[in-house]
Design an enzyme around this catalytic site. Structure first.
Site, PDB file in Angstrom:
ATOM      1  N   ASN A 197      -8.721  -1.038   5.951  1.00 58.52           N
ATOM      2  CA  ASN A 197      -9.416  -1.109   4.696  1.00 58.52           C
ATOM      3  C   ASN A 197      -8.655  -2.057   3.992  1.00 58.52           C
ATOM      4  O   ASN A 197      -9.192  -2.483   2.805  1.00 58.52           O
ATOM      5  CB  ASN A 197      -9.485   0.042   3.997  1.00 58.52           C
ATOM      6  N   ASP A 246       1.049  -1.048  -0.017  1.00 60.59           N
ATOM      7  CA  ASP A 246      -0.019   0.109   0.019  1.00 60.59           C
ATOM      8  C   ASP A 246       0.848   1.167   0.215  1.00 60.59           C
ATOM      9  O   ASP A 246       2.091   1.125   0.447  1.00 60.59           O
ATOM     10  CB  ASP A 246      -0.934   0.129   1.232  1.00 60.59           C
ATOM     11  N   ASP A 274      -0.170   5.018   0.871  1.00 62.83           N
ATOM     12  CA  ASP A 274      -0.301   6.328   1.790  1.00 62.83           C
ATOM     13  C   ASP A 274      -0.322   5.494   3.099  1.00 62.83           C
ATOM     14  O   ASP A 274      -0.823   4.782   3.700  1.00 62.83           O
ATOM     15  CB  ASP A 274      -1.862   6.651   1.615  1.00 62.83           C
TER      16      ASP A 274
END
Length: 316
Positions: free
Chosen positions: A247, A69, A71
């Protein structure tokens, strides 16, 4: 008595005394080492050593890869946020839009939840900003913005993890909701294999203001990783994934080696319950609060919304 005079130190030569001292020291050392070895063997039998962790990543494993990922995992803050600052600086949108998106960005970071209405509103506005611009123009601007706002925000610890996979001969991919163009620039600058990101529709090299599908977020990331693994001939059980956000639990759950990096509260709890590996490169109270970045305060309104515009501009 005279026959025993050689035992007296005064009448022995220095050489003889040196030989005797050396032999005595050697004998003592041998006995000492034997005693230490015996003690180590006894300790080993009393307390079996913990099993050593297998080497990871495995060098030469062509069926393994790593998915990161972006961010708050590879980069401090949101890439689209920093991209938005660059767009605002270049007058892609006005101060009124900046304030509006800054509020949405700050709310998202403080609440840690993505409200569907906020996200939809932000995406629509952001897409309208780039509509009519050429893809090549945004790519060129993206290179400049990386140098201005992003290069100094890469987490060294996460960068080292990615490099370990590269050194092992494995491919390393960014997986992010940021625009694929932005993600590709970052991947190239970091020497990674490539990037999976949100795809904005373009016709003849010009943005239409629409997305292809939906933002690459949550379950969509997992689907992207699954599709790429199938195309690349990867064994997901031998792959690794890294993220800071709950998430991304669907993506993390796909692989055999999930890592929680700078995890938010929900991901930390989930990771601990499943004994996933954790790494936290943040420091101080901000880390304990799981990630309200410095920019999410007053400063976030000025630079932050600019980012949010981009954040949600390319995120949709």
């Amino acid at each position: 008595m005279a026959a025993l005079g050689w035992l007296t130190p005064r009448r022995r030569s220095a050489t003889a005394r040196s030989v005797l001292a050396g032999e005595a020291a050697a004998e003592a050392a041998r006995k000492t080492s034997q005693q230490l070895e015996l003690e180590r063997e006894q300790a080993a039998r009393a307390e079996p050593a913990e099993p050593s962790e297998p080497e990871f990543p495995v060098v030469g494993d062509a069926e393994a890869a790593a998915f990161f990922d972006l961010d708050n995992t590879v980069m401090q803050g949101a890439a689209i946020f920093h991209f938005g600052r660059g767009l605002y600086k270049r007058k892609f949108f006005q101060r009124r839009e900046l304030a509006r998106f800054a509020w949405q960005q700050a709310w998202f970071r403080l609440a840690g939840v993505e409200d569907p209405e906020h996200m939809q509103d932000a995406r629509d506005s952001a897409l309208s900003i780039v509509k009519g611009h050429r893809v090549s123009e945004l790519m060129s601007i993206g290179e400049e913005i990386y140098d201005e706002y992003m290069a100094d925000r890469i987490w060294p610890g996460t960068r080292a993890l990615a490099q370990a996979h590269l050194d092992a001969g494995q491919k390393v991919w960014l997986v992010t909701a940021a625009p694929v163009e932005t993600a590709t620039i970052i991947a190239r600058r970091l020497g990674l294999t490539g990037a999976l990101g949100t795809v904005a529709e373009s016709v003849d090299g010009v943005y239409t203001g629409k997305l292809v599908g939906e933002p690459l977020h949550g379950p969509a990331k997992a689907e992207a990783v699954r599709a790429l693994a199938a195309a690349e001939g990867l064994d997901l059980n031998r792959c690794a994934a890294y993220s800071d956000s709950h998430n991304d639990i669907p993506m993390l759950s796909l692989v055999g080696h999930p890592y929680a990096i700078n995890p938010d509260t929900k991901l930390r709890k989930h990771a601990k319950a499943r004994e996933w590996r954790l790494r936290d490169y943040r420091t101080g109270r901000k880390a304990a609060k799981v990630g309200i970045p410095a920019a999410a305060g007053v400063g976030a309104l000025a630079g932050g919304t600019a980012a949010a515009v981009a954040l949600h501009r390319r995120r949709r």
